[in-house]
Write an enzyme that holds these catalytic residues in place. Structure first.
Site, PDB file in Angstrom:
ATOM      1  N   CYS A 136     -13.453  -9.902   6.087  1.00  0.00           N
ATOM      2  CA  CYS A 136     -13.992 -10.724   7.242  1.00  0.00           C
ATOM      3  C   CYS A 136     -14.015 -12.095   7.086  1.00  0.00           C
ATOM      4  O   CYS A 136     -13.925 -12.694   6.217  1.00  0.00           O
ATOM      5  CB  CYS A 136     -15.380 -10.017   7.603  1.00  0.00           C
ATOM      6  SG  CYS A 136     -15.300  -8.164   7.782  1.00  0.00           S
TER       7      CYS A 136
ATOM      8  N   ARG B  74      -6.647 -13.106   8.064  1.00  0.00           N
ATOM      9  CA  ARG B  74      -7.152 -12.123   7.188  1.00  0.00           C
ATOM     10  C   ARG B  74      -6.957 -10.580   7.570  1.00  0.00           C
ATOM     11  O   ARG B  74      -7.111  -9.703   7.076  1.00  0.00           O
ATOM     12  CB  ARG B  74      -8.756 -12.453   7.120  1.00  0.00           C
ATOM     13  CG  ARG B  74      -8.866 -13.990   6.498  1.00  0.00           C
ATOM     14  CD  ARG B  74     -10.417 -14.198   6.713  1.00  0.00           C
ATOM     15  NE  ARG B  74     -10.825 -15.410   6.017  1.00  0.00           N
ATOM     16  CZ  ARG B  74     -11.785 -15.217   4.866  1.00  0.00           C
ATOM     17  NH1 ARG B  74     -12.026 -14.093   4.471  1.00  0.00           N
ATOM     18  NH2 ARG B  74     -11.866 -16.333   4.277  1.00  0.00           N
TER      19      ARG B  74
ATOM     20  N   TRP C 152     -13.501  -6.967  10.000  1.00  0.00           N
ATOM     21  CA  TRP C 152     -12.555  -5.858   9.826  1.00  0.00           C
ATOM     22  C   TRP C 152     -13.284  -4.650   9.287  1.00  0.00           C
ATOM     23  O   TRP C 152     -14.296  -4.711   8.657  1.00  0.00           O
ATOM     24  CB  TRP C 152     -11.732  -6.354   8.645  1.00  0.00           C
ATOM     25  CG  TRP C 152     -10.623  -5.487   8.181  1.00  0.00           C
ATOM     26  CD1 TRP C 152      -9.284  -5.546   8.822  1.00  0.00           C
ATOM     27  CD2 TRP C 152     -10.659  -4.439   7.136  1.00  0.00           C
ATOM     28  NE1 TRP C 152      -8.465  -4.595   8.101  1.00  0.00           N
ATOM     29  CE2 TRP C 152      -9.410  -3.731   7.322  1.00  0.00           C
ATOM     30  CE3 TRP C 152     -11.482  -3.893   6.355  1.00  0.00           C
ATOM     31  CZ2 TRP C 152      -8.766  -2.838   6.341  1.00  0.00           C
ATOM     32  CZ3 TRP C 152     -11.172  -2.845   5.513  1.00  0.00           C
ATOM     33  CH2 TRP C 152      -9.826  -2.481   5.362  1.00  0.00           C
TER      34      TRP C 152
ATOM     35  N   ASN D  15     -20.010 -10.922   5.623  1.00  0.00           N
ATOM     36  CA  ASN D  15     -19.054 -10.066   4.935  1.00  0.00           C
ATOM     37  C   ASN D  15     -19.657  -9.319   3.744  1.00  0.00           C
ATOM     38  O   ASN D  15     -20.516  -9.436   3.156  1.00  0.00           O
ATOM     39  CB  ASN D  15     -18.072 -11.144   4.325  1.00  0.00           C
ATOM     40  CG  ASN D  15     -17.569 -11.890   5.453  1.00  0.00           C
ATOM     41  OD1 ASN D  15     -17.558 -11.763   6.673  1.00  0.00           O
ATOM     42  ND2 ASN D  15     -17.038 -12.924   5.173  1.00  0.00           N
ATOM     43  N   GLY D  16     -18.952  -8.248   3.596  1.00  0.00           N
ATOM     44  CA  GLY D  16     -19.265  -7.407   2.542  1.00  0.00           C
ATOM     45  C   GLY D  16     -19.797  -6.038   2.695  1.00  0.00           C
ATOM     46  O   GLY D  16     -19.560  -5.730   3.886  1.00  0.00           O
TER      47      GLY D  16
ATOM     48  N   GLU E 205       7.342  -3.431  -5.729  1.00  0.00           N
ATOM     49  CA  GLU E 205       6.918  -4.310  -4.787  1.00  0.00           C
ATOM     50  C   GLU E 205       7.705  -4.591  -3.343  1.00  0.00           C
ATOM     51  O   GLU E 205       7.374  -4.815  -2.204  1.00  0.00           O
ATOM     52  CB  GLU E 205       6.963  -5.819  -5.567  1.00  0.00           C
ATOM     53  CG  GLU E 205       6.539  -7.032  -4.449  1.00  0.00           C
ATOM     54  CD  GLU E 205       5.205  -7.150  -3.951  1.00  0.00           C
ATOM     55  OE1 GLU E 205       4.915  -8.015  -3.136  1.00  0.00           O
ATOM     56  OE2 GLU E 205       4.277  -6.228  -4.461  1.00  0.00           O
TER      57      GLU E 205
ATOM     58  N   LYS F 250       6.290  -4.124   0.284  1.00  0.00           N
ATOM     59  CA  LYS F 250       6.564  -5.173   1.348  1.00  0.00           C
ATOM     60  C   LYS F 250       6.987  -4.393   2.579  1.00  0.00           C
ATOM     61  O   LYS F 250       6.573  -4.820   3.912  1.00  0.00           O
ATOM     62  CB  LYS F 250       7.555  -6.117   1.063  1.00  0.00           C
ATOM     63  CG  LYS F 250       7.034  -7.329  -0.079  1.00  0.00           C
ATOM     64  CD  LYS F 250       6.020  -8.379   0.426  1.00  0.00           C
ATOM     65  CE  LYS F 250       4.700  -7.970   0.463  1.00  0.00           C
ATOM     66  NZ  LYS F 250       4.221  -7.676  -0.782  1.00  0.00           N
TER      67      LYS F 250
ATOM     68  N   GLU G 179       4.411  -2.280   4.282  1.00  0.00           N
ATOM     69  CA  GLU G 179       3.173  -3.117   4.823  1.00  0.00           C
ATOM     70  C   GLU G 179       3.466  -3.644   6.097  1.00  0.00           C
ATOM     71  O   GLU G 179       2.744  -3.467   7.103  1.00  0.00           O
ATOM     72  CB  GLU G 179       2.718  -4.253   3.968  1.00  0.00           C
ATOM     73  CG  GLU G 179       2.192  -3.736   2.620  1.00  0.00           C
ATOM     74  CD  GLU G 179       1.678  -5.113   1.764  1.00  0.00           C
ATOM     75  OE1 GLU G 179       0.644  -5.455   1.709  1.00  0.00           O
ATOM     76  OE2 GLU G 179       2.901  -5.884   1.682  1.00  0.00           O
TER      77      GLU G 179
ATOM     78  N   HIS H  24      14.815  13.628 -11.330  1.00  0.00           N
ATOM     79  CA  HIS H  24      13.692  14.602 -11.545  1.00  0.00           C
ATOM     80  C   HIS H  24      12.783  14.496 -10.038  1.00  0.00           C
ATOM     81  O   HIS H  24      11.895  14.767 -10.356  1.00  0.00           O
ATOM     82  CB  HIS H  24      12.856  13.674 -12.586  1.00  0.00           C
ATOM     83  CG  HIS H  24      13.407  13.544 -13.927  1.00  0.00           C
ATOM     84  ND1 HIS H  24      13.583  14.638 -14.987  1.00  0.00           N
ATOM     85  CD2 HIS H  24      14.055  12.673 -14.566  1.00  0.00           C
ATOM     86  CE1 HIS H  24      14.243  14.375 -15.909  1.00  0.00           C
ATOM     87  NE2 HIS H  24      14.456  13.070 -15.731  1.00  0.00           N
TER      88      HIS H  24
ATOM     89  N   LYS I 140      -6.450  -9.557   4.302  1.00  0.00           N
ATOM     90  CA  LYS I 140      -5.610 -10.416   3.102  1.00  0.00           C
ATOM     91  C   LYS I 140      -6.205 -10.104   1.788  1.00  0.00           C
ATOM     92  O   LYS I 140      -5.235 -10.163   0.981  1.00  0.00           O
ATOM     93  CB  LYS I 140      -5.635 -11.850   3.657  1.00  0.00           C
ATOM     94  CG  LYS I 140      -5.354 -12.816   2.634  1.00  0.00           C
ATOM     95  CD  LYS I 140      -3.564 -12.662   2.607  1.00  0.00           C
ATOM     96  CE  LYS I 140      -3.090 -13.300   1.630  1.00  0.00           C
ATOM     97  NZ  LYS I 140      -1.498 -13.189   1.199  1.00  0.00           N
TER      98      LYS I 140
END
Length: 636
Positions: free
Chosen positions: A29, A54, A102, A126-127, A509, A513, A516, A532, A631
């Site tokens: 946040c 963010r 958020w 925040n938190g 990665e 991407k 996301e 497999h 973020k």
């Protein structure tokens, strides 16, 4: 001279490492606060706009006007919705707080948006307050009514309860934080004390901006760059009384302390998109320059300068017999690449683990194990907790790879190497990842030298690093071809990424991407694992992406790719020109510059970043702020 040219020239110098410019701190946040002679609403709103990267679901602000009245506006959605509300019903006043939220407790709604209010008190946070439920029950028994589902509202009511019991604001909030369990960054205002803003941090970052006859608070330097470049970073457990013309800071024990003031070299437009459509695209194109910046002053005469890691590094690295890397998300993938380098160059066993998993098991620590943490923000809750746990478990020492000099991770580690990526606004990490890889390569080479890597080998690896900016520029010149390639993905729902060796984590990665920012389900496999299980998924409706450097595993990779073609799969291969691969039925090949063992993973991720970006643009998603993501994650 361009920034890249300047940095490239510096790579050939023997200059000692220089101090790194202050960069942003990240959190989920966003908090902004101000105490000034002028009206603060515009400052608060601009600060929130600069925190939009963010990820958030609602925004709000509260201001005390000159008549001593506390007024609040909150809206679900973008900051512009809040700005429109403030235009319709202005918030005049010289002290105020604001927030982008958020959701962690309670759905996105206006009732759950910050600031939260209890009569005369307004709070942003925040938190996560882990003991909010017993506190809520206690307050309800006292007669307080709750209008939200959030953990933060308990802070507002608890503060109010201490104020009405006769405690002044400073003592009331200190009484509150003594009872809170969990992580928090807090900003509190009280209409009965309209000259002071109270702020505190534990587990979530906060910075104080210093102006002329005014002060500001924020969770991120970027929020305050339009009004100041002078900053004081609160340390873990600090709280502060922030007034227009004075500032008092106290440590966790309540002792008055002085924290250093720093001048940020970032400018107010450092977080602007410039000519680019999205921050992500800008940050992809910044990679040649920031990688050159990462290397500046750290290599000379074909050697890595060991003093780059700090005064403790020489003694510490000489004792290392094992390496344990801890990280999350994209940083975890960079650690996976580093494992290949460390074991190849230094012949030292290396384990890589997700921070949230490490925290909740009982690890056996091999003798003389170096604990390496990787975090873009340096405030990732699971990674920080893992570092603190490592001290109890008896690791040899710690090394942090990070982008934020004033972060908790940096302050609490024995040795540090900053990535120097600069502000990264897009939620999907790009330049932060490649600069992490560069710093990890410097570490692997340094450790290798301790374990027998000879001067000729080191010179070759250093030359590979020097070549990176130009090689990545060459990849970026192929953007138009990659954009055209992205059309094959726009109507797809699934994709498979393949790689071998150090290219396997690059495939991971690349898949991350794509999922996301385009919301296409994508997963990655070591190519040797095709038989497999994942080969059962292959058909002409699922594109298969692979990276193919000209290395010792190339022929085995080619066999794996033929397995895909034989089953009607559509292959898209980024390959070294010397790999002998060409466009044929069922396989499209895009050339990538030749690269050695160290450089290849760093180069090959760039076309995958561009592919994901252009697929997302075609699908019309919110590239810079993908749904449900933030973020950086400073809570579990």
């Amino acid at each position: 001279m361009t920034r890249l040219a300047q940095c490239q020239r510096c790579l050939n110098s023997a200059a000692p490492p220089r101090p790194y410019n202050l960069v942003k701190e990240n959190n989920m946040c966003g908090i902004v606060g101000a105490v000034a002679e002028r009206d603060v609403a515009a400052i608060l709103l601009e600060g929130l706009r600069r925190l939009e990267y963010r990820g958030y679901d609602s925004a709000g602000a509260a201001v005390i006007n000159t008549a001593g009245e506390l007024h609040r506006r909150r809206r679900v959605g973008k900051v512009q919705e809040l700005a429109d509300a403030v235009t319709a019903e202005p918030l005049p006043g010289h002290i105020g707080i604001a927030h982008t939220r958020w959701a962690t407790h309670g759905v996105p709604s206006e009732a759950n948006a910050h600031p939260h209010q209890s009569d005369r008190v307004a709070v942003v946070h925040n938190g996560i307050i882990e003991n909010h439920e017993p506190l809520r029950r206690e307050l309800q028994e006292q007669g307080y009514s709750f209008t939200s589902e959030t953990d933060t509202e308990v802070v507002a009511h608890l503060t109010h309860s201490y104020l009405t019991a006769g405690q002044p604001l400073e003592q009331a909030v200190r009484s509150v934080i003594d009872r809170l369990e969990g992580a928090y960054a807090l900003a509190v205002i009280d209409r009965n004390d309209p000259e002071v803003l109270f702020t505190a941090r534990k587990g979530s970052p906060l910075v104080i901006g210093v102006g002329i006859g005014e002060h500001f608070v924020a969770s991120d330097v970027a929020a305050l760059l339009p009004v100041t470049r002078e900053f004081i970073f609160l340390e873990e457990g600090d709280f502060a009384l922030v007034r227009r013309d004075s500032l008092e800071i106290f440590d966790e024990a309540g002792k008055s302390v002085s924290r250093p003031q720093s001048t940020s070299e970032l400018t107010a437009n450092a977080t602007s998109r410039g000519e680019y459509r999205h921050f992500m695209l800008k940050e992809i194109h910044e990679q040649p320059a920031v990688i050159a910046e990462t290397l500046e002053g750290r290599i000379s005469d074909n050697k890595v300068l060991e003093q780059s890691f700090g005064p403790k590094a020489t003694e510490l690295f000489a004792q290392v017999e094992n390496v344990h890397i801890i990280a999350c998300g994209t940083s975890y993938h960079s650690g996976m690449v580093a494992r290949y380098w460390i074991e190849s160059l230094a012949k030292v066993p290396c384990m890589v683990e997700i921070a949230s998993e490490f925290r909740y098991r009982s690890p056996v620590v091999p003798k003389n194990t170096l604990f390496v943490t990787i975090s873009q923000s340096g405030e990732t809750a699971d990674t920080l907790a893992a570092l603190r746990e490592s001290k109890r478990l008896g690791y040899l020492g710690s090394l942090a790879i990070c982008n934020v000099p004033e972060s908790s991770l940096v302050r609490e580690s024995d040795t540090v190497l900053m990535t120097r990526a600069g502000p990264e606004i897009g939620v999907a990490s790009t330049k932060a990842f490649t600069t992490q890889l560069v710093t990890l390569a410097l570490f692997a080479i340094t450790l290798g030298r301790k374990k027998g890597l000879n001067a000729e080998q080191e010179a070759d690896y250093v030359q590979q690093l020097r070549s990176l900016p130009r090689a990545i520029e060459d990849v970026l010149k192929q953007e138009a071809d990659i954009e055209k390639l992205s059309e094959a993905f726009a109507d797809k729902h699934h994709a498979l990424f393949l790689g071998r060796g150090a290219m396997f984590p690059i495939a991971l990665e690349g898949a991350l991407k794509l999922k996301e920012i385009s919301y296409i389900h994508a997963e990655a496999y070591a190519a040797g694992e095709l038989k497999h299980g994942p080969l059962a998924l292959v058909d002409d409706d699922m594109p298969v992406v692979s990276v193919a450097p000209n290395d010792s595993l190339l022929e085995k990779l080619k066999s794996n790719l033929e397995e895909v073609r034989a089953r009607g799969g559509k292959l898209f291969v980024f390959a070294d020109g010397a790999a002998g691969m060409k466009n044929i039925d069922g396989m499209t090949v895009l050339p990538v510059p030749a690269a050695g063992e160290i450089a290849a993973p760093i180069i090959y991720i760039v076309p995958l970043q561009l592919l994901s970006y252009h697929v997302a643009v075609l699908k019309g998603t919110d590239v810079d702020q993908p749904r449900n993501l933030a973020k950086s994650v400073t809570v579990e």
